[in-house]
Structures are given as C-alpha cells and as structure tokens.
Design a protein around this motif. Structure first.
Motif, PDB file in Angstrom:
ATOM      1  N   ASP A  85       0.833  -1.215   0.000  1.00 39.48           N
ATOM      2  CA  ASP A  85       0.000   0.000   0.000  1.00 39.48           C
ATOM      3  C   ASP A  85       0.863   1.259   0.000  1.00 39.48           C
ATOM      4  OD1 ASP A  85      -1.875   1.935   0.278  1.00 39.48           O
ATOM      5  OD2 ASP A  85      -2.848   1.103   2.059  1.00 39.48           O
ATOM      6  N   PHE A  86       0.906   1.923  -1.164  1.00 44.56           N
ATOM      7  CA  PHE A  86       1.682   3.156  -1.297  1.00 44.56           C
ATOM      8  C   PHE A  86       0.747   4.350  -1.502  1.00 44.56           C
ATOM      9  CE2 PHE A  86       4.275  -0.289  -3.352  1.00 44.56           C
ATOM     10  CZ  PHE A  86       5.161  -0.448  -2.288  1.00 44.56           C
ATOM     11  N   SER A  87      -0.494   4.209  -1.009  1.00 46.61           N
ATOM     12  CA  SER A  87      -1.495   5.232  -1.341  1.00 46.61           C
ATOM     13  C   SER A  87      -1.494   6.416  -0.377  1.00 46.61           C
ATOM     14  CB  SER A  87      -2.891   4.604  -1.393  1.00 46.61           C
ATOM     15  OG  SER A  87      -3.274   4.114  -0.124  1.00 46.61           O
ATOM     16  N   ILE A  88      -1.044   6.211   0.855  1.00 48.27           N
ATOM     17  CA  ILE A  88      -1.251   7.270   1.850  1.00 48.27           C
ATOM     18  C   ILE A  88       0.065   7.860   2.352  1.00 48.27           C
ATOM     19  CG2 ILE A  88      -2.215   7.752   4.161  1.00 48.27           C
ATOM     20  CD1 ILE A  88      -4.447   7.205   2.331  1.00 48.27           C
ATOM     21  N   GLY A  89       0.110   9.182   2.406  1.00 51.02           N
ATOM     22  CA  GLY A  89       1.306   9.885   2.898  1.00 51.02           C
ATOM     23  C   GLY A  89       1.216  10.156   4.385  1.00 51.02           C
ATOM     24  N   ASN A  90       1.068   9.095   5.168  1.00 47.99           N
ATOM     25  CA  ASN A  90       0.968   9.259   6.626  1.00 47.99           C
ATOM     26  C   ASN A  90       2.280   8.789   7.250  1.00 47.99           C
ATOM     27  OD1 ASN A  90       0.013   9.646   9.183  1.00 47.99           O
ATOM     28  ND2 ASN A  90      -1.435   7.938   9.173  1.00 47.99           N
ATOM     29  N   PRO A  91       3.131   9.731   7.691  1.00 46.01           N
ATOM     30  CA  PRO A  91       4.482   9.351   8.118  1.00 46.01           C
ATOM     31  C   PRO A  91       4.485   8.252   9.175  1.00 46.01           C
ATOM     32  CG  PRO A  91       4.081  11.708   8.459  1.00 46.01           C
ATOM     33  CD  PRO A  91       2.838  11.137   7.883  1.00 46.01           C
ATOM     34  N   ALA A  93       3.622   6.698  -2.259  1.00 44.32           N
ATOM     35  CA  ALA A  93       4.109   7.251  -0.984  1.00 44.32           C
ATOM     36  C   ALA A  93       4.956   6.183  -0.299  1.00 44.32           C
ATOM     37  CB  ALA A  93       2.918   7.626  -0.105  1.00 44.32           C
ATOM     38  N   PHE A  94       6.183   6.567   0.083  1.00 47.37           N
ATOM     39  CA  PHE A  94       6.977   5.555   0.775  1.00 47.37           C
ATOM     40  C   PHE A  94       6.990   5.744   2.289  1.00 47.37           C
ATOM     41  CE2 PHE A  94      10.931   8.111   0.195  1.00 47.37           C
ATOM     42  CZ  PHE A  94      10.754   8.655  -1.070  1.00 47.37           C
ATOM     43  N   CYS A  95       5.772   5.735   2.842  1.00 48.88           N
ATOM     44  CA  CYS A  95       5.579   5.764   4.300  1.00 48.88           C
ATOM     45  C   CYS A  95       5.322   4.345   4.781  1.00 48.88           C
ATOM     46  CB  CYS A  95       4.403   6.658   4.649  1.00 48.88           C
ATOM     47  SG  CYS A  95       4.676   8.334   4.144  1.00 48.88           S
ATOM     48  N   VAL A  96       6.083   3.407   4.256  1.00 46.88           N
ATOM     49  CA  VAL A  96       5.927   1.990   4.603  1.00 46.88           C
ATOM     50  C   VAL A  96       7.316   1.385   4.741  1.00 46.88           C
ATOM     51  CG1 VAL A  96       3.704   1.604   3.443  1.00 46.88           C
ATOM     52  CG2 VAL A  96       5.819   1.404   2.137  1.00 46.88           C
ATOM     53  N   ARG A 148       9.638   5.108 -15.755  1.00 45.12           N
ATOM     54  CA  ARG A 148      10.398   6.359 -15.869  1.00 45.12           C
ATOM     55  C   ARG A 148       9.921   7.357 -14.835  1.00 45.12           C
ATOM     56  NH1 ARG A 148      10.122   7.271 -21.916  1.00 45.12           N
ATOM     57  NH2 ARG A 148      10.060   9.448 -21.299  1.00 45.12           N
ATOM     58  N   TYR A 149      10.872   8.025 -14.192  1.00 47.29           N
ATOM     59  CA  TYR A 149      10.511   8.989 -13.150  1.00 47.29           C
ATOM     60  C   TYR A 149      11.613  10.018 -12.993  1.00 47.29           C
ATOM     61  CZ  TYR A 149      13.780   6.030 -10.643  1.00 47.29           C
ATOM     62  OH  TYR A 149      14.909   5.331 -10.298  1.00 47.29           O
ATOM     63  N   VAL A 150      11.264  11.167 -12.411  1.00 41.93           N
ATOM     64  CA  VAL A 150      12.264  12.175 -12.053  1.00 41.93           C
ATOM     65  C   VAL A 150      12.621  11.894 -10.599  1.00 41.93           C
ATOM     66  CG1 VAL A 150      12.688  14.657 -11.744  1.00 41.93           C
ATOM     67  CG2 VAL A 150      11.229  13.870 -13.613  1.00 41.93           C
ATOM     68  N   ARG A 151      13.901  11.696 -10.315  1.00 41.58           N
ATOM     69  CA  ARG A 151      14.298  11.350  -8.950  1.00 41.58           C
ATOM     70  C   ARG A 151      13.902  12.479  -7.995  1.00 41.58           C
ATOM     71  NH1 ARG A 151      18.010   7.891  -6.277  1.00 41.58           N
ATOM     72  NH2 ARG A 151      18.902   8.876  -4.436  1.00 41.58           N
ATOM     73  N   PRO A 152      13.114  12.170  -6.944  1.00 42.07           N
ATOM     74  CA  PRO A 152      12.689  13.235  -6.021  1.00 42.07           C
ATOM     75  C   PRO A 152      13.862  13.786  -5.218  1.00 42.07           C
ATOM     76  CG  PRO A 152      11.942  11.081  -5.250  1.00 42.07           C
ATOM     77  CD  PRO A 152      12.562  10.865  -6.596  1.00 42.07           C
ATOM     78  N   LYS A 153      13.845  15.088  -4.972  1.00 44.42           N
ATOM     79  CA  LYS A 153      14.905  15.709  -4.157  1.00 44.42           C
ATOM     80  C   LYS A 153      14.512  15.740  -2.686  1.00 44.42           C
ATOM     81  CE  LYS A 153      16.848  18.666  -7.751  1.00 44.42           C
ATOM     82  NZ  LYS A 153      16.006  19.382  -8.718  1.00 44.42           N
ATOM     83  N   GLY A 154      13.205  15.612  -2.423  1.00 47.98           N
ATOM     84  CA  GLY A 154      12.741  15.651  -1.041  1.00 47.98           C
ATOM     85  C   GLY A 154      11.342  15.078  -0.932  1.00 47.98           C
ATOM     86  N   ALA A 155      10.743  15.205   0.273  1.00 48.85           N
ATOM     87  CA  ALA A 155       9.421  14.623   0.616  1.00 48.85           C
ATOM     88  C   ALA A 155       9.498  13.096   0.575  1.00 48.85           C
ATOM     89  CB  ALA A 155       8.312  15.173  -0.270  1.00 48.85           C
ATOM     90  N   PHE A 156       8.368  12.403   0.595  1.00 46.16           N
ATOM     91  CA  PHE A 156       8.453  10.936   0.575  1.00 46.16           C
ATOM     92  C   PHE A 156       7.530  10.306  -0.462  1.00 46.16           C
ATOM     93  CE2 PHE A 156       6.587  12.083   4.902  1.00 46.16           C
ATOM     94  CZ  PHE A 156       5.273  12.137   4.469  1.00 46.16           C
ATOM     95  N   TYR A 157       7.653  10.858  -1.685  1.00 43.29           N
ATOM     96  CA  TYR A 157       6.830  10.360  -2.784  1.00 43.29           C
ATOM     97  C   TYR A 157       7.670  10.146  -4.035  1.00 43.29           C
ATOM     98  CZ  TYR A 157       3.383  12.625   0.238  1.00 43.29           C
ATOM     99  OH  TYR A 157       2.643  13.023   1.321  1.00 43.29           O
ATOM    100  N   LEU A 158       7.255   9.184  -4.847  1.00 42.73           N
ATOM    101  CA  LEU A 158       7.761   9.062  -6.213  1.00 42.73           C
ATOM    102  C   LEU A 158       6.570   9.309  -7.125  1.00 42.73           C
ATOM    103  CD1 LEU A 158      10.113   6.137  -5.559  1.00 42.73           C
ATOM    104  CD2 LEU A 158      10.718   7.895  -7.211  1.00 42.73           C
ATOM    105  N   PHE A 159       6.853   9.877  -8.300  1.00 42.87           N
ATOM    106  CA  PHE A 159       5.748  10.226  -9.205  1.00 42.87           C
ATOM    107  C   PHE A 159       6.108   9.754 -10.617  1.00 42.87           C
ATOM    108  CE2 PHE A 159       2.918  13.543 -11.237  1.00 42.87           C
ATOM    109  CZ  PHE A 159       1.741  13.121 -10.622  1.00 42.87           C
ATOM    110  N   PRO A 160       6.131   8.416 -10.811  1.00 43.62           N
ATOM    111  CA  PRO A 160       6.532   7.900 -12.124  1.00 43.62           C
ATOM    112  C   PRO A 160       5.455   8.048 -13.191  1.00 43.62           C
ATOM    113  CG  PRO A 160       6.242   6.100 -10.540  1.00 43.62           C
ATOM    114  CD  PRO A 160       5.896   7.350  -9.824  1.00 43.62           C
TER     115      PRO A 160
END
Ligand code: PLP
Length: 394
Positions: free
Chosen positions: A39-45, A370-373, A323-335
């Motif tokens: 489950d990568f759906s929720i951004g709950n730290p 969201a990589f809050c897992v 394919r994705y832009v490597r994130p510089k911060g936060a805890f999400y990937l957006f491919p």
C-alpha cells in the motif's frame, strides 16, 4: 433526500482518488492479510518521532501550573513564536520578530488562515500542477478561484505559463517545495526569478501578489539537497509549515506561518491572519503541542530511513522499466505510466499494489507512490511492478 450541499457532494467526488485507494487497500488487507498488500497510497508518516519528543512531552504533561491548558493569544504563546523566530531567522537569513510568526493547526490550518485573511470573492490563486489536491478546497473555502498552471517536464517552474496566468485578480501564487507529489525542490535562482516576476506584475496591476510557500517537507531531503530560503525572493512572502512530517506528528495538528519581516502591509496581514485563526474556529494552535515543539527546534525525524526507502524504490522501478524524475525531497515518487494512469492503477491493484492516479493531483499519465511503509514492503512489490509493466505493454 440528503440536505448535504451540492458543492460538498461534488468535492467528495473530486477528492475521491486517495480515498478510493485507501478503501480498496483496507478491503484487500482484510481479504488477503496486511502483509500481502503493498500500500503506497497514503502519505501518513510512519517513521517514529525523535526520542526527545517523548521526553519533552512527558515532562510537560506533569506540569500542573494553573491556566497552562487555557486559551492564550490567538497567534500562539509569545515564547514559542520567539523560539521559531530564532530558528527561522537563521534558516531564512532575515530577522523575524515574535509578531511575524503565528502558530497554527498544521500547515493545512495555516493555509486556510492565509486564504481567509487575503482573499476577496473571485480573487485568483495560482497553483502548480501536479498539486496537493486539498489546495482547491482550501482556496474555495474562502471564496477564491484556483488557477492551475503546469510545471515543466521535470516539474520545475514554468515562468512563461505563470506569467500568462497572472491577472489583476491574482492575489496569491502558492508553491510547495519539496513537492507533494513530485518531490521537486525549486532552486534558489528560480525562486528569486519568481519573486521578481510577482513584484513586477503587482506593480503593473497596482496590486499585491503574495508568494506563499507550503513547506512541511522542508527537512525531508535527499542527496544533500536543501530547500533555499523563501524570504530573499519578495517581501510579499509567507511561509506555511508544520511539524507533521519533520517530527512525524500529523495527528497533533501543530504548524506555523512566518511573514516576511519587511512586508509593506505586514501589520494588516498578520492582524487579519490572527483574527482568521480565531474565527475559523481554530481559536489557537493546541497549547501543549506549542510548548512541546518550542523545545524541539533542533531535532528532526531520522531522514536516513526515507533515504534508504528511496534507494530501494528506485531500484524496484528501474527494474520494472518505469520512468521517473528522482525526487529531491518529501516521501513520494511520481513515475510516468505507460498507459492511462487509472488503467495502470487497476493493473497494479491486480498485483496487490496500491498507488494513486496522477489525475488525482491534476496530472494524468503518472502515479503517486508514498513511501511511508517499511523497506520490506517496497522490496516485496518488485515483481508486481514488473508484471504490471509487462501487462501494460500487451
Ligand atoms: N501541504 C502538503 C503539500 C501536504 O502534503 C500536506 C499533508 O500531507 C499538508 C500541506 C498538510 O499538512 P499538515 O498536517 O501540516 O496540515
């Protein structure tokens, strides 16, 4: 026949992507077991708050001084704002006074306070796609009109598009860095250019255009990246932030606003924001949490946990050929998705992977992860991503 406002029904529909995935996740976990669902759906730290948080909280909880849980100034305790003024002054390179800081119920509360204070009906707020979906609702809450402007292919500022969107009705340009959902951080140069653009447009239209930066992920950065200061962009700058991610305390609803010390109409803006904090029903930010965070200005969650997860996730996506832009911060990937984002989410769901379609953030053709897992969940999803990519190509 329900008495619920038509507008709220439309809003519920519009904001349904994250909720839909969340509900799907809950259903799947009940059916297959929580350890079988990715489950990568929720951004709950999920990274624990720093140990010092518990020490300070325990100490403060024992304090029985009369009035300690009472109301205080609507802007927050002066000594708490003083602690923040000091820290933010060092971070931003300007001298904040106590009155430049306002304690809020999270960054979300802070943004609502800003919009309540600044927007007249019909005033426009420029937001950049992809965006945190709640922005639309916060702007509407206060009679404003969101004006969506695209970013470039790397999710950086597109100055031409922003310039074209500016009108005499533009009151606020809202940016978010590090960004949810892209993880992009706007460079110092691009922020300065944006500040200049807004000052020039304000002078042309004989209005004030405020640059509001929503920065709750400021301390969650990778690869040595930093979030440049906002306060050397324009004197019409307002920073909104919180301890939701920095200390992993989203449920405690504690955040703050910082107004540029040299803003021309600072007194009026801060006065309006303080009143807004009260009359929106927040009254003030939670007292115990204000006192707690005042003593936690020098700590942050263990960033290396997010950094390790990012590495694992990038490998998973690379192996799957995404394919994705490597994130510089936060805890999400957006491919990027090889097919329609909703269709691709369906293929992922078949692999027990939950992601949110990019259209939920105003940009179809992508998914948010969201990589809050735990790292293991990310590693365990590798086969599923590969399979979904293979199926998408058929
Ligand atoms: N802004 C962005 C970009 C967010 O992602 C979030 C929460 O996920 C918020 C604001 C709200 O944060 P807070 O808990 O501080 O209200």
């Amino acid at each position: 026949m329900s008495g619920v406002a038509k507008k709220m029904r439309t809003f519920a529909e519009k904001s349904s992507w994250i909720r839909k995935m969340f509900e799907e996740g809950a259903r799947m976990k009940a059916e297959f077991g929580a350890d079988k669902v990715f489950d990568f759906s929720i951004g709950n730290p999920d990274v624990p708050p720093p140990a010092k948080f518990y020490t300070v909280l325990r100490e403060l909880a024992q304090d029985e001084q009369p009035g300690i849980h009472g109301y205080m100034a609507n802007a927050g305790y002066p000594f708490v704002r003083e602690a923040l003024a000091k820290r933010l002054g060092a971070e931003q390179g300007v001298n904040f006074g106590v009155d430049d800081i306002l304690m809020t119920c999270g960054a979300a509360g802070g943004l609502n306070v800003i919009f309540k204070a600044l927007l007249d009906p019909g005033d426009e707020v420029i937001i950049l796609a992809p965006y945190f979906v709640e922005y639309n609702f916060y702007i509407d809450n206060h009679g404003g009109v969101p004006k969506v402007v695209p970013t470039d292919k790397d999710f950086n500022l597109d100055f031409e598009a922003i310039e074209q969107a500016l009108t005499e009705k533009t009151k606020v340009v809202l940016i978010n860095s590090p960004n949810n959902p892209t993880g992009q951080i706007y460079s110092a140069d691009s922020l300065k250019q944006l500040g200049r653009l807004l000052d020039e447009a304000g002078a042309r239209f004989k209005t004030s255009i405020y640059l509001v930066s929503d920065e709750p992920y400021r301390n969650i950065v990778f690869d040595g990246n930093e979030v440049p200061p906002l306060m050397n962009t324009t004197t019409n700058a307002i920073l909104a932030s919180s301890y939701s991610k920095e200390l992993s305390l989203p449920g405690e609803r504690i955040g703050y606003l910082a107004v540029h010390p040299e803003m021309a109409d600072k007194g009026a803006v801060v006065g309006a924001m303080t009143l807004a904090n009260r009359i929106l029903g927040f009254v003030n930010a939670p007292a115990l949490m204000q006192r707690t965070v005042a003593r936690l200005q020098d700590v942050s969650v263990d960033n290396s946990i997010y950094a390790r997860r990012l590495e694992v996730f990038c490998k998973v996506l690379d192996q799957a050929g995404m394919r994705y832009v490597r994130p510089k911060g936060a805890f999400y990937l957006f491919p990027q998705t090889p097919i329609d984002d909703v269709e691709f989410c369906r293929l992922l769901t078949d692999q027990k992977i939950l992601a949110v379609p990019g259209r939920g953030f105003g940009l179809p053709g992508y998914i948010r992860l969201a990589f809050c897992v735990d790292e293991k969940v990310i590693a365990g999803s590798a086969e599923g991503f590969k399979r979904a990519m293979e199926l998408a190509k058929k």
